[in-house]
Design a protein around this motif. Structure first.
Motif, short mmCIF file in Angstrom:
data_model
loop_
_atom_site.label_atom_id
_atom_site.label_comp_id
_atom_site.label_asym_id
_atom_site.label_seq_id
_atom_site.Cartn_x
_atom_site.Cartn_y
_atom_site.Cartn_z
N ALA A 136 0.84 -1.20 0.00
CA ALA A 136 0.00 0.00 0.00
C ALA A 136 0.87 1.25 0.00
O ALA A 136 2.05 1.21 0.35
CB ALA A 136 -0.94 0.01 1.20
N ASP A 137 0.26 2.35 -0.41
CA ASP A 137 0.87 3.67 -0.35
C ASP A 137 -0.03 4.58 0.46
O ASP A 137 -1.26 4.46 0.41
CB ASP A 137 1.05 4.28 -1.75
N VAL A 138 0.58 5.49 1.20
CA VAL A 138 -0.17 6.54 1.90
C VAL A 138 0.39 7.88 1.44
O VAL A 138 1.60 8.10 1.47
CB VAL A 138 -0.06 6.40 3.42
N ARG A 139 -0.50 8.74 0.99
CA ARG A 139 -0.10 10.07 0.51
C ARG A 139 -0.49 11.12 1.54
O ARG A 139 -1.64 11.21 1.94
CB ARG A 139 -0.77 10.37 -0.84
N PHE A 140 0.51 11.89 1.97
CA PHE A 140 0.30 12.95 2.97
C PHE A 140 0.35 14.31 2.28
O PHE A 140 1.30 14.61 1.55
CB PHE A 140 1.37 12.87 4.05
N THR A 141 -0.65 15.14 2.54
CA THR A 141 -0.74 16.47 1.96
C THR A 141 -0.90 17.50 3.08
O THR A 141 -1.87 17.42 3.85
CB THR A 141 -1.93 16.58 1.00
N PRO A 142 0.01 18.47 3.22
CA PRO A 142 -0.15 19.50 4.27
C PRO A 142 -1.33 20.40 3.96
O PRO A 142 -1.47 20.89 2.83
CB PRO A 142 1.17 20.26 4.22
N VAL A 143 -2.19 20.59 4.94
CA VAL A 143 -3.40 21.40 4.73
C VAL A 143 -3.54 22.53 5.75
O VAL A 143 -4.39 23.40 5.58
CB VAL A 143 -4.67 20.51 4.77
N GLY A 144 -2.72 22.53 6.79
CA GLY A 144 -2.84 23.57 7.80
C GLY A 144 -1.53 23.74 8.56
O GLY A 144 -0.75 22.78 8.71
N TYR A 145 -1.28 24.98 9.03
CA TYR A 145 -0.04 25.31 9.72
C TYR A 145 -0.40 26.08 10.99
O TYR A 145 -0.95 27.18 10.93
CB TYR A 145 0.87 26.15 8.82
N ARG A 146 -0.07 25.49 12.14
CA ARG A 146 -0.40 26.08 13.43
C ARG A 146 0.87 26.67 14.05
O ARG A 146 1.74 25.92 14.52
CB ARG A 146 -0.99 25.03 14.37
N TRP A 147 0.97 27.98 14.03
CA TRP A 147 2.14 28.66 14.60
C TRP A 147 1.83 29.18 16.00
O TRP A 147 0.76 29.73 16.24
CB TRP A 147 2.58 29.81 13.71
N ARG A 148 2.77 29.03 16.89
CA ARG A 148 2.76 29.65 18.21
C ARG A 148 4.05 30.45 18.31
O ARG A 148 5.16 29.89 18.22
CB ARG A 148 2.68 28.59 19.31
N TYR A 149 3.90 31.76 18.47
CA TYR A 149 5.03 32.68 18.30
C TYR A 149 5.82 32.93 19.58
O TYR A 149 6.84 33.64 19.55
CB TYR A 149 4.53 34.00 17.72
#
Length: 278
Positions: A169-182
């Protein structure tokens, strides 16, 4: 329809009548192999002559006396030498209708037995690890109070291969969100990873979609978590989406914010009015 076809249809129906009730949903290849595969799937064949039929040498159905039938592994009563004309294979899905298919699952249509696989979740693909994201900043390691600091992520869509439920099997990961804490009690969730000032065609200290402005001097730790959507496929098949996101932490950044007069510059503001802090 000829007499041979009627007899073959009768043989199929009799075979199906001898079978136990099929399971509502078979979830493993082993469950299928213990039922349909051992009972003649994916194809039911044999030979026919006169009024008798033999299916795979396992079951003999006798019609009117005087006929004969044959096939590997058995013969029919009524005389004859067992030789007969080959029957065309019948798709398993027509003989064992509904066996080894989950409710609502499409049948392959090629005479094969396709095991039903229940819907998967993110926990099922936990063994597939996405590549760790990275974050960077401009300027590198320091900020000017009151001016935008450009912080951006470095990641992208990628595929991880392995074994899932015992199958390739293959699993494809796609970034959809970025949570920054400054690190200054503020945070943001963005849907873009950002980029360098140069890549965006901007000047230093211009605001960017991912920049942040610090209002007080100090040392800050900048943290980033990236949300990945996941899809899976078996043996190069169609991609199937999974509900939810997988949250993966990036590296931390430690940076010092200072006033403009404490920032080292290569020339003063009179000579370079567009320099840092000017």
């Amino acid at each position: 329809m000829g007499k041979q076809h009627y007899l073959f249809l009768a043989a199929c129906l009799a075979t199906a009548a001898l079978l136990p009730d099929p399971p509502a949903s078979a979830t493993t290849p082993e469950q299928c192999s213990g039922t349909a595969l051992e009972l003649g799937c994916p194809n039911v064949g044999g030979s026919i002559e006169g009024d008798s039929a033999l299916l795979n040498g396992d079951l003999t159905l006798v019609g009117a006396p005087g006929g004969s039938a044959g096939g590997s592994g058995g013969s029919a009563p009524g005389g004859g030498n067992g030789a007969g004309s080959p029957l065309p294979p019948m798709p398993c899905e027509e003989v064992f209708a509904g066996l080894c298919y989950g409710e609502g699952q499409d049948k392959p249509g090629d005479g094969t037995v396709s095991p039903s696989i229940p819907p998967l979740t993110l926990s099922d693909v936990a063994a597939f690890r996405p590549q760790a994201p990275r974050q960077s900043m401009q300027p590198d390691g320091w900020m000017v109070v009151g001016l935008p600091t450009n912080i951006y992520a470095r990641t992208g869509t990628h595929i991880v291969s392995g074994t899932l439920l015992g199958l390739p099997a293959d699993v494809r990961f796609t970034p959809v969100g970025y949570r920054w804490r400054y690190g200054d009690s503020s945070a943001a969730r963005l849907t873009t990873p950002g980029a360098t000032w140069q890549a965006l065609g901007l000047r230093e200290f211009d605001a960017t979609p991912t920049s942040h402005t610090y209002r007080a001097a100090g040392t800050y730790v900048i943290e980033l978590d990236v949300e990945f959507a996941a899809e899976y496929r078996f043996a190069g098949g169609a991609w199937q989406g999974l509900t939810g996101v997988l949250v993966v932490p990036a590296n931390d950044l430690v940076a010092v914010a200072g006033s403009a007069v404490t920032v080292l510059v290569d020339r003063d503001c009179a000579t370079a009015p567009h320099g840092p802090g000017c």
